[in-house]
Design an enzyme around this catalytic site. Structure first.
Site, mmCIF file in Angstrom:
data_model
loop_
_atom_site.group_PDB
_atom_site.id
_atom_site.type_symbol
_atom_site.label_atom_id
_atom_site.label_comp_id
_atom_site.label_asym_id
_atom_site.label_seq_id
_atom_site.Cartn_x
_atom_site.Cartn_y
_atom_site.Cartn_z
ATOM 1 N N ASP A 91 -0.173 5.121 0.916
ATOM 2 C CA ASP A 91 -0.393 6.127 1.965
ATOM 3 C C ASP A 91 -0.471 5.486 3.345
ATOM 4 O OD1 ASP A 91 -2.273 7.505 -0.565
ATOM 5 O OD2 ASP A 91 -0.568 8.547 0.311
ATOM 6 N N ASP B 73 0.878 -1.173 0.000
ATOM 7 C CA ASP B 73 0.000 0.000 0.000
ATOM 8 C C ASP B 73 0.918 1.225 0.000
ATOM 9 O OD1 ASP B 73 -2.134 1.857 0.803
ATOM 10 O OD2 ASP B 73 -1.243 1.701 2.794
#
Ligand code: XBP
Ligand code: MG
Length: 268
Positions: free
Chosen positions: A10, A8
């Site tokens: 953020d 991922d």
């Protein structure tokens, strides 16, 4: 066999969310709006994944259902925000979280495939990778933003990353920071290492086979939160491969999995 790591962006690759918040606020101000998202309000708004969707949720909640003019304005706000965010990342030289560069390097040297699976818009990913990997991105695949038909917590973006990597869920491990991201990866059939981030302090990291404060660095161990612990407080490729070998076929996903779109096969 462990063939790929999927990250991922953020909150996982870097602590980016407060820059997104600042970028939204600057966009509001530049466009003459007296809206302001405090860190507390933004933490609440982060339950909605996707900046455009988050903005739409805020407008509908605070200012009523948007008409065509307001919808056009929202699109302009998000475009402006994305430009501001890119500048903030580049000028601020936003650093990667502890252990990310090390683990990515270990995986690359060992011949594993690397992917990004993010709700964020592609320009945001490109800006973060450019400032942290000036010699070129180590990621073989980037799946992000509106490429996924449904945003996290739906599994679409992780399924897309797996399709483009050409690996099965049981041949990869995902890294996430949020409850929606963990759900998304699990429903794509992926085992998850969770690294809690500044904006996900209150999130349940349930479902991750290991949850830690960060990936750790030799000499700077992380805090173990739940699940599998890591020698020396450092998540290494050797440790991940050993777990993956012992775990065999990770548990099947709790939810359904989206079928990858045909046109995505083999694209980066
Ligand atoms: C986090 C998100 C993104 C960012 C804002 O994505 O939900 O929407 O908050 O970026 P992830 P955009 O944790 O999956 O990387 O405004 O471009 O959506
Ligand atoms: Mg995240």
């Amino acid at each position: 066999m462990l063939k790929a790591l999927i990250f991922d962006v953020d909150g996982t690759l870097a602590e980016t969310e407060d820059l997104h918040r600042q970028a939204f606020n600057r966009a509001f101000s530049e466009l003459g709006l007296d809206w302001h998202w405090s860190p507390e309000l933004y933490a609440d708004l982060l339950t909605v994944m996707g900046g455009k969707e988050r903005l739409a949720h805020y407008v509908a909640t605070e200012h009523g259902e948007p008409d065509a003019e307001r919808r056009a304005q929202m699109s302009e706000i998000h475009d402006r925000k994305t430009g501001i965010y890119g500048d903030l990342v580049t000028k601020g030289a936003l650093e990667l979280r502890p252990g990310i560069a090390r683990l990515v390097g270990e995986a690359k040297r060992a011949g594993l495939l690397l992917a990004v699976a993010s709700t964020t818009s592609r320009p945001n990913v490109d800006a973060l990778l450019a400032v942290n990997f000036p010699e070129g991105s180590p990621f073989d695949v980037v799946a992000c933003g509106d490429e996924a038909e449904r945003k996290k917590p739906h599994p679409d973006v992780f399924v897309l990353a797996l399709t483009r990597l050409g690996v099965a869920p049981g041949e990869a491990i995902a890294f996430e920071d949020s409850v929606a991201g963990i759900r998304s990866a699990l429903d794509a059939g992926l085992p998850v290492v969770a690294t809690r981030s500044r904006y996900t302090g209150g999130h349940s990291l349930e479902g991750a086979f290991s949850a830690v404060s960060d990936l750790g660095e030799p000499g700077t161990p992380h805090t173990h939160l739940s699940g599998i612990p890591w020698a020396g407080g450092v998540v290494t490729l050797a440790g991940l491969a050993a777990w993956h070998g012992r775990a065999g076929r990770p548990p099947s996903p709790a939810g359904g999995t989206a079928s990858p779109r045909r046109e995505d096969r083999g694209r980066q």
